[in-house]
Enzyme design. Structure first.
Site, mmCIF file in Angstrom:
data_model
loop_
_atom_site.group_PDB
_atom_site.id
_atom_site.type_symbol
_atom_site.label_atom_id
_atom_site.label_comp_id
_atom_site.label_asym_id
_atom_site.label_seq_id
_atom_site.Cartn_x
_atom_site.Cartn_y
_atom_site.Cartn_z
ATOM 1 N N LYS A 133 -14.352 -48.688 41.090
ATOM 2 C CA LYS A 133 -14.400 -47.280 41.465
ATOM 3 C C LYS A 133 -13.076 -46.830 42.080
ATOM 4 O O LYS A 133 -12.475 -45.841 41.639
ATOM 5 C CB LYS A 133 -15.553 -47.069 42.438
ATOM 6 C CG LYS A 133 -15.743 -45.666 42.942
ATOM 7 C CD LYS A 133 -17.049 -45.553 43.711
ATOM 8 C CE LYS A 133 -17.121 -46.544 44.849
ATOM 9 N NZ LYS A 133 -18.385 -46.445 45.604
ATOM 10 N N ASP A 151 -19.176 -43.042 41.340
ATOM 11 C CA ASP A 151 -19.604 -43.039 42.728
ATOM 12 C C ASP A 151 -21.071 -42.644 42.777
ATOM 13 O O ASP A 151 -21.753 -42.574 41.734
ATOM 14 C CB ASP A 151 -18.723 -42.103 43.562
ATOM 15 C CG ASP A 151 -18.992 -40.626 43.286
ATOM 16 O OD1 ASP A 151 -19.652 -40.305 42.267
ATOM 17 O OD2 ASP A 151 -18.531 -39.793 44.082
#
Length: 244
Positions: A133, A151
């Site tokens: 991420k 996310d």
């Protein structure tokens, strides 16, 4: 009830077309969609993204000017006084773990990458405290290398849109990647994050004022009455939890 798509019966081609239309409409709904973290170079973005874990982007942006002024390069983080750095990071929460990560990142960049932030996913994820991420955030916004940042918001919206049934971020990324043009991976993530923050909340999404209603199989999860739904729409950049 508004007639919406049935994700369970649509063909893969239809799902791809719907996904790309969603991204286009999100661009119209959120023309200001962009990363909310302030930075001037790849290292600053990497640091800010690490600090954004369980912290609002607004708070990170309040803390980072002092951090960036004190630590200008990887070697500065590597040689940082732990107590001093912890005190600077304290407002972001989990400051001891974040201090460990930044010192470790500084050391790794200095020892293995000539003090520069690497430009590949494989290399970025070897840095302390950096997962896929964070790596995609840095690649997409510092180096213009497209990637899907999964996310909390992106994962939730992908499931609500019927684009995945997965909970694991890596699997969500794998499901989303072929649905969008590669060049759109970063902006698709930014737009979904904006929509998740402003409209499609975890508990009570603002369904009644959502411009994606006809494309969303989860329409009706939140209030569909426009006046009630409008009260759920949140504000703009950086004033809500990042929940990374």
């Amino acid at each position: 009830m508004l007639a919406t798509v049935d994700a369970a019966t649509e063909t893969p081609l239809a799902r791809t077309r719907r996904a790309r239309r969603i991204v286009r409409l999100l661009g119209e709904i959120h023309p200001d969609a962009r990363i909310a973290l302030d930075f001037d170079n790849p290292l600053e973005l990497l640091v800010a993204t690490v600090l954004s874990a369980q912290c609002t982007d607004k708070k990170v942006n309040e803390v980072t000017p002092a951090v960036f002024a004190r630590y200008r390069g990887a070697a500065d983080y590597a040689g940082a006084d732990r107590a001093e750095l912890e005190e600077l990071l304290r407002p972001t929460g989990f400051f001891r773990a974040k201090t460990n990560s930044l010192i470790g990142i500084g050391s790794a960049l200095t020892e293995r990458f000539g003090g520069e932030v690497p430009r590949s996913l494989a290399e970025l994820v070897t840095l302390p405290g950096v997962g896929r991420k964070t790596a995609h955030v840095v690649l997409g916004h510092a180096f213009d290398i497209p990637g899907i940042t999964v996310d909390t918001h992106v994962g939730r919206l992908a499931r609500r849109f019927g684009l995945t049934e997965q909970d694991d971020p890596v699997r969500v990324e794998a499901d989303l990647a072929p649905l969008f043009e590669r060049r759109d991976h970063t902006i698709a993530s930014d737009r979904m994050i904006f929509h998740g923050r402003r409209y499609c909340h975890a508990r009570r999404p603002a369904c009644g004022v959502c411009g994606l209603a006809r494309l969303c199989p989860s329409y009706g999860t939140g209030p569909i009455e426009p006046e009630l739904a409008a009260r759920l729409v949140r504000g703009t950049r950086g004033d809500v939890e990042a929940l990374r």
